[in-house]
Each structure stands twice: as C-alpha cells, then as structure tokens.
Scaffold this motif. Sequence first.
Motif, PDB file in Angstrom:
ATOM      1  N   MET A 148       0.907  -1.191   0.086  1.00  0.00           N
ATOM      2  CA  MET A 148       0.146  -0.001  -0.109  1.00  0.00           C
ATOM      3  C   MET A 148       0.803   1.215   0.029  1.00  0.00           C
ATOM      4  O   MET A 148       0.544   2.369  -0.709  1.00  0.00           O
ATOM      5  N   GLU A 149       1.904   1.018   0.692  1.00  0.00           N
ATOM      6  CA  GLU A 149       2.749   2.387   0.708  1.00  0.00           C
ATOM      7  C   GLU A 149       3.420   2.607  -0.704  1.00  0.00           C
ATOM      8  O   GLU A 149       3.685   3.646  -1.112  1.00  0.00           O
ATOM      9  N   LYS A 150       3.662   1.560  -1.518  1.00  0.00           N
ATOM     10  CA  LYS A 150       3.943   1.883  -2.876  1.00  0.00           C
ATOM     11  C   LYS A 150       2.840   2.018  -3.785  1.00  0.00           C
ATOM     12  O   LYS A 150       3.090   2.309  -4.815  1.00  0.00           O
ATOM     13  N   GLY A 151       1.635   1.692  -3.385  1.00  0.00           N
ATOM     14  CA  GLY A 151       0.628   2.258  -4.165  1.00  0.00           C
ATOM     15  C   GLY A 151       0.157   1.301  -5.251  1.00  0.00           C
ATOM     16  O   GLY A 151      -0.618   1.520  -5.997  1.00  0.00           O
ATOM     17  N   ASP A 152       0.680  -0.108  -5.377  1.00  0.00           N
ATOM     18  CA  ASP A 152       0.269  -0.885  -6.379  1.00  0.00           C
ATOM     19  C   ASP A 152      -0.380  -2.277  -5.619  1.00  0.00           C
ATOM     20  O   ASP A 152      -0.623  -3.412  -6.445  1.00  0.00           O
ATOM     21  N   SER A 153      -1.057  -2.053  -4.534  1.00  0.00           N
ATOM     22  CA  SER A 153      -1.704  -3.291  -3.692  1.00  0.00           C
ATOM     23  C   SER A 153      -2.873  -3.715  -4.778  1.00  0.00           C
ATOM     24  O   SER A 153      -3.094  -4.904  -4.723  1.00  0.00           O
ATOM     25  N   ASN A 154      -3.492  -2.801  -5.280  1.00  0.00           N
ATOM     26  CA  ASN A 154      -4.775  -3.151  -6.080  1.00  0.00           C
ATOM     27  C   ASN A 154      -4.608  -4.128  -7.142  1.00  0.00           C
ATOM     28  O   ASN A 154      -5.526  -4.906  -7.575  1.00  0.00           O
ATOM     29  N   GLU A 155      -3.238  -4.165  -7.659  1.00  0.00           N
ATOM     30  CA  GLU A 155      -2.983  -4.997  -8.732  1.00  0.00           C
ATOM     31  C   GLU A 155      -2.745  -6.550  -8.178  1.00  0.00           C
ATOM     32  O   GLU A 155      -2.853  -7.518  -8.982  1.00  0.00           O
ATOM     33  N   LEU A 156      -2.129  -6.769  -7.119  1.00  0.00           N
ATOM     34  CA  LEU A 156      -1.642  -7.956  -6.816  1.00  0.00           C
ATOM     35  C   LEU A 156      -2.407  -8.571  -5.638  1.00  0.00           C
ATOM     36  O   LEU A 156      -2.547  -9.981  -5.316  1.00  0.00           O
TER      37      LEU A 156
ATOM     38  N   THR B 206      -3.163 -13.185  -2.267  1.00  0.00           N
ATOM     39  CA  THR B 206      -3.121 -12.889  -3.598  1.00  0.00           C
ATOM     40  C   THR B 206      -4.288 -12.698  -4.493  1.00  0.00           C
ATOM     41  O   THR B 206      -5.229 -13.573  -4.189  1.00  0.00           O
ATOM     42  N   ARG B 207      -4.551 -11.752  -5.306  1.00  0.00           N
ATOM     43  CA  ARG B 207      -5.678 -11.628  -5.991  1.00  0.00           C
ATOM     44  C   ARG B 207      -6.254 -12.649  -6.424  1.00  0.00           C
ATOM     45  O   ARG B 207      -5.858 -13.395  -7.450  1.00  0.00           O
ATOM     46  N   ARG B 208      -7.697 -12.832  -6.228  1.00  0.00           N
ATOM     47  CA  ARG B 208      -8.402 -14.301  -6.932  1.00  0.00           C
ATOM     48  C   ARG B 208      -8.589 -13.552  -8.139  1.00  0.00           C
ATOM     49  O   ARG B 208      -9.175 -12.578  -8.580  1.00  0.00           O
ATOM     50  N   THR B 209      -8.840 -14.713  -9.108  1.00  0.00           N
ATOM     51  CA  THR B 209      -9.011 -14.413 -10.674  1.00  0.00           C
ATOM     52  C   THR B 209     -10.244 -15.239 -10.978  1.00  0.00           C
ATOM     53  O   THR B 209     -10.797 -15.236 -12.139  1.00  0.00           O
TER      54      THR B 209
ATOM     55  N   LEU C 235      -6.745 -25.351  -9.127  1.00  0.00           N
ATOM     56  CA  LEU C 235      -7.513 -26.684  -9.704  1.00  0.00           C
ATOM     57  C   LEU C 235      -8.337 -26.219 -10.789  1.00  0.00           C
ATOM     58  O   LEU C 235      -9.103 -26.989 -11.424  1.00  0.00           O
ATOM     59  N   THR C 236      -8.349 -24.980 -11.476  1.00  0.00           N
ATOM     60  CA  THR C 236      -9.668 -24.446 -12.368  1.00  0.00           C
ATOM     61  C   THR C 236      -9.113 -25.351 -13.840  1.00  0.00           C
ATOM     62  O   THR C 236     -10.283 -25.946 -14.526  1.00  0.00           O
TER      63      THR C 236
ATOM     64  N   THR D 142     -12.665 -18.547  -4.584  1.00  0.00           N
ATOM     65  CA  THR D 142     -11.962 -18.463  -5.749  1.00  0.00           C
ATOM     66  C   THR D 142     -12.062 -17.155  -6.606  1.00  0.00           C
ATOM     67  O   THR D 142     -11.548 -16.886  -7.482  1.00  0.00           O
ATOM     68  N   LEU D 143     -13.150 -16.583  -6.284  1.00  0.00           N
ATOM     69  CA  LEU D 143     -14.017 -15.722  -7.080  1.00  0.00           C
ATOM     70  C   LEU D 143     -13.065 -14.096  -6.767  1.00  0.00           C
ATOM     71  O   LEU D 143     -13.077 -13.816  -5.824  1.00  0.00           O
ATOM     72  N   ARG D 144     -13.117 -13.382  -8.236  1.00  0.00           N
ATOM     73  CA  ARG D 144     -12.630 -12.097  -7.851  1.00  0.00           C
ATOM     74  C   ARG D 144     -13.405 -11.344  -7.133  1.00  0.00           C
ATOM     75  O   ARG D 144     -14.909 -11.660  -7.010  1.00  0.00           O
ATOM     76  N   SER D 145     -13.149 -10.129  -6.701  1.00  0.00           N
ATOM     77  CA  SER D 145     -14.311  -9.297  -5.665  1.00  0.00           C
ATOM     78  C   SER D 145     -15.313  -8.348  -6.213  1.00  0.00           C
ATOM     79  O   SER D 145     -16.359  -8.165  -5.663  1.00  0.00           O
ATOM     80  N   SER D 146     -14.883  -8.150  -7.699  1.00  0.00           N
ATOM     81  CA  SER D 146     -16.037  -7.487  -8.455  1.00  0.00           C
ATOM     82  C   SER D 146     -16.244  -8.091  -9.582  1.00  0.00           C
ATOM     83  O   SER D 146     -15.435  -8.533 -10.404  1.00  0.00           O
ATOM     84  N   PRO D 147     -17.565  -8.310  -9.987  1.00  0.00           N
ATOM     85  CA  PRO D 147     -18.819  -7.938  -9.146  1.00  0.00           C
ATOM     86  C   PRO D 147     -18.831  -8.930  -7.668  1.00  0.00           C
ATOM     87  O   PRO D 147     -18.008  -9.887  -7.682  1.00  0.00           O
ATOM     88  N   PRO D 148     -19.685  -8.510  -6.756  1.00  0.00           N
ATOM     89  CA  PRO D 148     -19.605  -8.958  -5.469  1.00  0.00           C
ATOM     90  C   PRO D 148     -19.588 -10.692  -5.741  1.00  0.00           C
ATOM     91  O   PRO D 148     -20.524 -10.950  -6.453  1.00  0.00           O
TER      92      PRO D 148
END
Length: 491
Positions: free
Chosen positions: A25-33, A40-43, A202-203, A280-286
Amino acid sequence: MHAHIHLCHCRSVNSFHSHKLRKLMEKGDSNELYDDDGRTRRTGSLTSASAHIITAVIGSGVLSLAWCFGQLGWIAGTASLMTFAVITWFTCILLSDCYRSPDPVTGTRNYTYMQAVKANLGGFHYKFCGIAQYGILIGATIGYTITSAISMAAIKRSNCFHNKQQQGHNNHNGCHTSNNSYLVMFAIFEIVLSQIPNFHKLTLVSVLATIMSFTYATIGIGLSIAKITESGGHPKTSLTGIPVGKDMPSVEKMWTTFSALGDIAFAYSFCPVLLEIQDTLRSSPPENKVMKMASTVGVSASTLFYMICGTLGYAAFGNDAPGNYLTGFGFYEPFWLIDFGNLCIVIHLLGAYQVFIQPFFAFVECWSNEKWPENKFIRKEYLVIGKLRVNMFRLTWRSAYVVLATLVAMIFPFFNSFLGLIGATTFWPLTVYFPIEMYISKAKIKKNSFTWIWMKVLSFTCLMVSLIAAAGSIRGLFMSLESFKLFQSIS
C-alpha cells in the motif's frame, strides 16, 4: 536451497499477508496484486465457478439414475429429481450470502464452510459441521475410487465381450476381472494430482473434468436413444417402478426406494465445497451475486442432464436398468464408444476427487501449522524445478491419505449402496440444515414467524428423507457383504 512457506487459511499466514499488504500500500500497487484480505488477488469468474460446480455435481451419480428410475418409476423418479434440484438450488442461494459476515458484500471473508458456520452459529455447530463436512468429502473420494476402478475394468470387459461375439458366440463367461489393480492405478494418479497445492490451482483440472462429465453423459444418452429405437420388444416401464410381486416383495421394494432416494441425494452433493469455490472468485462484481448465478447455471445444467439420463436410461432398460448403466452392460456395442465413455468417467473422477478433497487437505495442513508452527518438516517448501515447489509434509500426508482411501475402497467396493449412504448422510446437514440455520441467524428471522416455520418444516422433512435413505443404503451394504470376500472385488 531457499525454503518458501505456503499455507492455507491459517492465522499466521493472514498476518504475513497483512504485513505484505501494508508494504504494498505504501508503494501504491496493492490493487494489482492483492485482495482486501491481503491474499493474492483472486481471479475466479462465473465460468470457472460454474465449471467447479458442474465438476462436483455431475459425477458418478449420473450413472445410477436409470436404476433409480427403475425403483421409483416415472412419477416419483421425476418428482424426486426436481425436488432435490430445487431444494439444493435454494439452499445454495442462502449459502452464497454466508461467504462474508456480517454483511454479504463488505463483511469479513469466511474461507471455508466451517468458518461460515462458526461465524454465524457458534462453536457446537462448528464441530458438528466439521464432522459432517469432512466425513462426506472423505466418503466421496472413496466412492469415486470405487467408480473409477469399475469403469477401468469395464473397458477391459467390453473388449472381451466384443472379441467373444466376433468369434461367433455370446457366452460372456471368462470376461470378469479383478478391480484391485485398477484401484491401485487410480490411486497412483491421485497421489500425483494431490500435490496441487490448493483449490485455486484446480481451475484447469475442473474445466477438463466438466468436459469429460458432459461427454460420458452424452454417450449414455446416445446409447439409450439407440437402444430405444431398436426393433423388437420394448422393456417394461411403469409409473411406479418395479411392481411388487414374486420377484419384488413389498419390503424389498420399500428398501430399494429408500436407497434410490439416497442415490439422487448424492447426485446433488456439492454444497460442502460451495464456499471453497466462492473463495476463488474475484471481488468485483460481489462474490455472492456471481456465486448465485453460478449455482443457478450449475444446478440447472446438471438437472437437465440428470433428467435426460434418467428418463432415457429407464426408457432403454425399463425395470431391469443396471446400477451403473455404462459399466452394468446394458450396452455391448459399439464397444469402442463404451470404452471411450468409461475413459471419460475416469478422467472426470480424477478431477472431481481433487475438488472434493482439497478442503480437507487444507484443514489438516492449517491445523498442523498452528499446532507446530516451528516445525520445518511441516512449514518448508523447496524449489525443485522452475516454479515447482515441494513440501515434504504435504507430499507425505496427502499420499498416505490416498493410500488409505484406496484400501477402504478395496474393502467396500459397492457402488450403489455406497453412493446412497454418502448422499443420505450429507444431504440434510450440509445441503439443508446449516444453510437454513445460518440464513435465519443472519437475517434475524423471528421465531415462530411464517418464514421461520416453513424453513424449519423444510429442514425437518429433509431430515426424515435423509434418515430413510441412509437406512436403505446401510441395508444394501449389509446385503452385499453377505456374499463378499475381502480384497476380492470382481467386475
């Protein structure tokens, strides 16, 4: 060699990820990873979640549906399938809102079914849920091992039948084969697949398994249609199934009806892994919205296939429908197509086994890490080739589990009764009771209100169905044991 620590849903990992998240967050790239919980970001998407559900739902249960229709008949068979489908879909919708607590969109994540029960219902329910969930997951893997071995043996038998017919006689003696070597073969594949570290990886396995499940169900449908269109007398079917008479005493009819209900319940037993799939789902949409859509897609697609397989299988074989219609040899030709169908079953169950057992693997590994946090055997991961990492504890314990499950499958190799018992014992607690109780708790439904009463009545009715189905399956197992010799399972 550098050791890398990889764990499942343990508190220590959460703190590790939280620290990492603050740094990013200090680096500002948390949203990507990383996601909001520091992982780790769910896909995952609607497609991958639907594939996981269909992999878990359309399993070996589809193979016994023609037999179920034979016991129940056109009316009760169709009604039972639709009823189980609607109840499963409804409770999945309720369960999807339990992934986050207290708010279903912005609340804290519950990574597993058990965590959701603990967050919404408390300690006693949490322990009861653990016993029920992991019991069914273990039971399902044993059932899948049995089914895969029977399908592998059926390929050999199918070729034997074909060769004997080519020689000008239809005597099929001498085509029986021992299942043990096939059980071992399946176990070797599962030991390798079990090293996939977690559910999120496992996808690909799920998508392949889903394709296989549709393929063998379609082959069964095609063969059933071909049998129905054959010239000659059509097999006898009826509105109520096998009639009570000299060959089917009324008591026996009652027990087989109960067992058939258990088989149908097993055909819908994916609720135990629903929240693990949702994680395993990404956050958006809910996540809850996507999971509700995935549940609708998965249950609808599965029910349509089940209905087609059950009705066409019953129309093809009538009251004499075999317990497993691709290995029970209602069909003999074209032998290569039956072989391919059975191969698809084996590939599908290799994947379905992992979808079901990964939550149990994660539970044991998390518990071990929290119990022995400094133990290097449990915590260290070694980089082997490229990005491939090996953890000695994971390698040892998961391999030992597969071996034990295979031994149990060798001892109790009874397809229909085993499926029925698993389905019956899982259906009420995990598919009906916990989702309803969590919804009542989350939505603060008033006691003795109309909604409260009808939900409790639904839960109690499903409990009664589960109990009678379990009784039918247990009786079937005992009947099978009377003529069974240990470690001498023959197809």
